[in-house]
Design a protein around this motif. Structure first.
Motif, PDB file in Angstrom:
ATOM      1  N   PHE A 130       0.856  -1.196   0.000  1.00  0.00           N
ATOM      2  CA  PHE A 130       0.000   0.000   0.000  1.00  0.00           C
ATOM      3  C   PHE A 130       0.885   1.237   0.000  1.00  0.00           C
ATOM      4  N   GLU A 131       0.609   2.186  -0.888  1.00  0.00           N
ATOM      5  CA  GLU A 131       1.424   3.393  -0.954  1.00  0.00           C
ATOM      6  C   GLU A 131       0.522   4.623  -1.096  1.00  0.00           C
ATOM      7  N   ALA A 132       0.870   5.693  -0.381  1.00  0.00           N
ATOM      8  CA  ALA A 132       0.188   6.991  -0.536  1.00  0.00           C
ATOM      9  C   ALA A 132       1.247   7.977  -1.001  1.00  0.00           C
ATOM     10  N   ILE A 133       1.138   8.402  -2.254  1.00  0.00           N
ATOM     11  CA  ILE A 133       2.192   9.220  -2.850  1.00  0.00           C
ATOM     12  C   ILE A 133       1.682  10.636  -3.114  1.00  0.00           C
ATOM     13  N   LEU A 147      -4.153   1.439   8.606  1.00  0.00           N
ATOM     14  CA  LEU A 147      -4.652   0.509   7.582  1.00  0.00           C
ATOM     15  C   LEU A 147      -4.090  -0.895   7.814  1.00  0.00           C
ATOM     16  N   SER A 148      -2.778  -0.958   8.075  1.00  0.00           N
ATOM     17  CA  SER A 148      -2.180  -2.274   8.279  1.00  0.00           C
ATOM     18  C   SER A 148      -2.770  -2.948   9.520  1.00  0.00           C
ATOM     19  N   VAL A 149      -2.945  -2.162  10.581  1.00  0.00           N
ATOM     20  CA  VAL A 149      -3.489  -2.725  11.820  1.00  0.00           C
ATOM     21  C   VAL A 149      -4.933  -3.194  11.599  1.00  0.00           C
ATOM     22  N   GLU A 150      -5.693  -2.402  10.835  1.00  0.00           N
ATOM     23  CA  GLU A 150      -7.094  -2.763  10.543  1.00  0.00           C
ATOM     24  C   GLU A 150      -7.160  -4.071   9.745  1.00  0.00           C
ATOM     25  N   CYS A 282       4.672  -6.985   8.684  1.00  0.00           N
ATOM     26  CA  CYS A 282       4.727  -5.933   7.674  1.00  0.00           C
ATOM     27  C   CYS A 282       5.739  -4.882   8.079  1.00  0.00           C
ATOM     28  N   GLY A 283       6.178  -4.124   7.098  1.00  0.00           N
ATOM     29  CA  GLY A 283       7.131  -3.056   7.363  1.00  0.00           C
ATOM     30  C   GLY A 283       6.899  -1.938   6.380  1.00  0.00           C
ATOM     31  N   GLY A 284       7.220  -0.738   6.819  1.00  0.00           N
ATOM     32  CA  GLY A 284       7.027   0.371   5.896  1.00  0.00           C
ATOM     33  C   GLY A 284       7.570   1.657   6.455  1.00  0.00           C
ATOM     34  N   GLY A 303       4.253   4.319   2.832  1.00  0.00           N
ATOM     35  CA  GLY A 303       3.508   3.082   2.572  1.00  0.00           C
ATOM     36  C   GLY A 303       4.028   1.929   3.401  1.00  0.00           C
ATOM     37  N   PHE A 304       3.473   0.760   3.145  1.00  0.00           N
ATOM     38  CA  PHE A 304       3.953  -0.453   3.816  1.00  0.00           C
ATOM     39  C   PHE A 304       3.717  -1.654   2.918  1.00  0.00           C
ATOM     40  N   ALA A 305       4.436  -2.722   3.226  1.00  0.00           N
ATOM     41  CA  ALA A 305       4.168  -3.980   2.544  1.00  0.00           C
ATOM     42  C   ALA A 305       4.107  -5.088   3.589  1.00  0.00           C
ATOM     43  N   ALA A 306       3.150  -5.997   3.400  1.00  0.00           N
ATOM     44  CA  ALA A 306       2.994  -7.132   4.314  1.00  0.00           C
ATOM     45  C   ALA A 306       3.244  -8.419   3.543  1.00  0.00           C
TER      46      ALA A 306
END
Ligand code: HAM
Length: 422
Positions: A130-133, A147-150, A282-284, A303-306
């Motif tokens: 997921f990325e917000a640019i 978002l990742s926690v959700e 995940c990490g980001g 952003g992050f990736a899982a």
């Protein structure tokens, strides 16, 4: 048995597991929709330069882990080791700066890294990215973490720890780097060979070395957050305010520096105690200079990736539900040419009503077909025997209770449909 096996470090995802993946992917897509992230599909290989410049030449990924190949036109291409650089490349190439900012994108697919395989670490693995640019607002960082926690919450995962840090920016990082090198100078001989080689190139990474001696040495090393410039400091405060507002529990980990060079300001991970050594689900973080590093104009992003395999592993370990396992609803038993033709037609009717159905394609006897229905776990068996066809009827057997009744042929689909919803 074939003598050619799958390459080391890659896995076949068989039906017993793939339905679990489908559940996670469906949930990710729902969460993406709720947070207004749009899905994109990007190339699996890119120009090698994208990662060399974007991810950074002193990272393990670029130094040792990329699958690089030359195509027939002599171009150097690389199987993507991650997605952020591709996402930013796509943003720039497709002039997404013309769209409302930030542009929020997500994607799922395989990544490739030549790493030493172990539990939760593969050479081909899937990421949900997921990325917000296009915004530097710390609340976008908050949104990304939330978002990742959700996502993990909706998947039923428990006991996860959110750890955050700020790794600063090109203004404050050099000051911290110098202080860190000065601190480490007298311990250089005691550091592990990898850390010794990082001392000049990328001393920040020494902070997250897992070697016990290195860890003891760096216990009181200068922290990145003590050296933040006013802008980074304010950003980090904003991040904490936002996380607190959401009641999102986190801890600050001064050792969290992440393995990719593009990070600025926020770095974060979500860890699971159920994963062993490879404990990051995940990490980001933020990468405000990535666009410039690959030749574009300054464009902040976060952003992050899982890791999909790690999500599934954790869920299995924790006994989480993957929803209902898809099962075969109807098996049609038919012996003889005419009966088999009727079976094809009946299956078509079931399938058009969304009822999964199957039949034998190997010329099995009646008994063999009943056995097959059992092996396939069919809920109902529809028997199209000579008698039934003559009487324009179908025998329907409930495989769970063993009860069998006859219904008129044209009522079979409605009957099963009703039974399935009872
Ligand atoms: P990363 O920490 O390298 O970050 O990878 C993200 C996640 O991918 C890890 O937390 C882990 O779950 C999974 N993962 C990484 N390597 C493997 C592997 N060899 N086998 C299985 N799973 C693995 C990135 O890739 C960044 N692009 C994340 C990001 C997005 N930062 C900002 N936006």
């Amino acid at each position: 048995m074939v003598s050619i096996k799958a390459p080391r470090g890659v896995r076949d995802i068989l039906p017993e597991e793939s339905w679990k993946w489908a559940f996670v992917l469906k949930t990710a897509s729902e969460v993406a929709q709720d947070f207004n992230y749009k899905e994109v599909h990007l190339p699996i290989f890119e120009q090698t330069e994208l990662f060399a410049r974007g991810v950074g030449s002193t990272t393990d990924v670029v130094e040792k882990e990329m699958y690089i190949f030359e195509d027939r036109g002599g171009r150097s291409l690389t199987l993507r080791p991650e997605l952020s650089a591709s996402m930013v490349r796509s943003y720039l190439e497709n002039r997404m700066d013309q769209r409302p900012q930030p542009v929020k994108l997500w994607s799922a697919g395989p990544m490739f890294r030549y790493e030493r395989p172990q539990k939760g670490r593969y050479r081909q693995f899937w990421q949900l990215d997921f990325e917000a640019i296009g915004s530097q607002d710390p609340y976008v960082d908050v949104e990304v973490i939330a978002l990742s926690v959700e996502l993990f919450k909706r998947l039923g995962m428990r006991g996860l720890d959110v750890v955050i840090n700020s790794v600063g920016c090109p203004v404050c990082r050099p000051v911290h780097k110098e202080a860190l090198q000065e601190f480490l100078e007298s311990h250089l001989e005691e550091l592990c060979p990898t850390c010794r080689s990082r001392y000049n190139r990328n001393p920040l990474r020494i902070l997250d070395c897992k070697n016990p001696t290195c860890r003891t040495i760096t216990e009181n090393a200068p922290k990145t957050i003590s050296y933040l410039c006013p802008e980074c400091k304010e950003h980090f405060e904003g991040l904490k305010v936002g996380l607190d507002a959401l009641g999102l529990h986190y801890s600050i980990d001064n050792r969290l520096v992440r393995g990719l060079d593009y990070y600025t300001k926020t770095a974060y991970e979500v860890l699971s105690g159920d994963l062993g050594a490879q404990n990051a689900v995940c990490g980001g973080g933020r990468y405000d200079n990535l666009a410039e590093a690959i030749g574009g104009k300054h464009t902040p992003g976060v952003g992050f990736a899982a890791g999909l395999e790690r999500i599934v592993l954790t869920m299995e370990q924790q006994g989480c539900s993957f929803g209902k396992e898809p099962s075969l609803e109807v098996f049609v038993v038919a012996v003889g040419d005419f009966e088999r033709k009727e079976a094809l037609k009946l299956m078509q009717e079931f399938r058009r009503e969304g009822i999964s159905s199957d039949m034998d394609f190997n010329g099995k006897s009646f008994k063999g077909q009943m056995k097959l229905a059992n092996q396939l776990g069919a809920t109902y068996v529809c028997i199209l025997g000579e008698e039934e066809i003559k009487a324009k009827k179908i025998s329907i057997k409930d495989m769970k209770i063993g009860e069998q009744i006859e219904v008129p042929k044209e009522e079979a689909v409605t009957f099963v449909k009703k039974k399935l919803t009872e």
